[in-house]
Design an enzyme around this catalytic site. Structure first.
Site, PDB file in Angstrom:
ATOM      1  N   GLU A 168      59.840  49.274  48.345  1.00  0.00           N
ATOM      2  CA  GLU A 168      58.937  50.267  49.434  1.00  0.00           C
ATOM      3  C   GLU A 168      58.090  49.556  48.852  1.00  0.00           C
ATOM      4  O   GLU A 168      56.853  50.659  49.936  1.00  0.00           O
ATOM      5  CB  GLU A 168      59.454  51.957  49.144  1.00  0.00           C
ATOM      6  N   HIS A 187      62.251  47.845  43.635  1.00  0.00           N
ATOM      7  CA  HIS A 187      61.408  49.156  44.067  1.00  0.00           C
ATOM      8  C   HIS A 187      61.349  48.001  45.353  1.00  0.00           C
ATOM      9  O   HIS A 187      59.863  47.434  45.379  1.00  0.00           O
ATOM     10  CB  HIS A 187      59.640  50.212  43.629  1.00  0.00           C
ATOM     11  N   CYS A 245      65.909  52.110  41.731  1.00  0.00           N
ATOM     12  CA  CYS A 245      65.530  52.442  40.295  1.00  0.00           C
ATOM     13  C   CYS A 245      65.988  53.303  39.408  1.00  0.00           C
ATOM     14  O   CYS A 245      67.506  53.424  38.733  1.00  0.00           O
ATOM     15  CB  CYS A 245      63.834  52.215  40.399  1.00  0.00           C
TER      16      CYS A 245
END
Length: 201
Positions: free
Chosen positions: A179, A177, A83
């Site tokens: 994660e 994202h 990002c």
């Protein structure tokens, strides 16, 4: 932790740090926060996390990390930008206003290409080289690549005809994202890259 665990830093000046640390550790890395030049000099790879790219860029300059990070990238440091991290790695931005960039990735990127926070979305995304079916990913005020500027840039995934995962040598960048969904396969691929670089003569 495996005996050959690479030491991978997560730039911890602003943004989504903790979830990256956890994902890297699940993938067998020694994951550490990076806030100083000494810490940056001691890692085998680095994650530039999501957050606010202008703020992160200014903090890199304020704390004197920008020149060292650029130098380490030129010397071959593997870096994974997600990002805002993708924005920071880009050589060019599709905007009139200048902001500090790390650079190194030959792409032109557009910030907030999918709209505002309320326009964020989750999706399943096929990524070249990642086995096991589509990745679960979250686009949150996400950028996208508007133009590939180098012949050695590989487009690994697209949304609506625009690149959202790209790789150039040891630099990997994703517009989303990875994660936050618990799907660690991109982190695992990055850890493998760093491990291979460590083993290289």
């Amino acid at each position: 932790m495996p005996a050959d665990a690479p030491r991978i830093g997560v730039l911890a000046l602003q943004g989504d740090v903790l979830e990256h640390l956890r994902a890297l550790r699940r993938c067998g890395a020694e994951a550490v926060e990076v806030r100083t030049a000494e810490q940056l000099a001691a890692v085998d790879g680095l994650v530039l996390p999501g957050g606010e790219s202008t703020t992160i860029g200014k903090l890199l300059e304020r704390f004197g990390l920008m020149p060292l990070l650029r130098e380490r990238i030129v010397d071959g440091l593997p870096v994974f930008g997600t990002c805002a991290g993708m924005i920071l790695l880009s050589d060019e931005l599709d905007q009139d206003r200048a902001q500090p960039l790390v650079g190194g990735l030959a792409v032109r990127t557009r910030r907030n290409a999918y709209g505002r926070q309320v326009d964020s979305f989750d999706t399943a995304l096929e990524v070249t080289g990642v086995e096991g079916g589509p990745l679960d990913v979250s686009f949150i005020r996400a950028p996208r690549v508007e133009a590939v500027l180098g012949t050695d840039v590989e487009v690994l995934a697209e949304v609506d005809g625009h690149a959202v995962v790209v790789r150039q040598g040891r630099l990997l960048a994703a517009a989303f994202h990875p994660e936050v969904t618990g799907d660690d396969r991109l982190h695992a691929a990055f850890v493998d890259t760093v491990r291979q670089v460590r083993r290289a003569p």
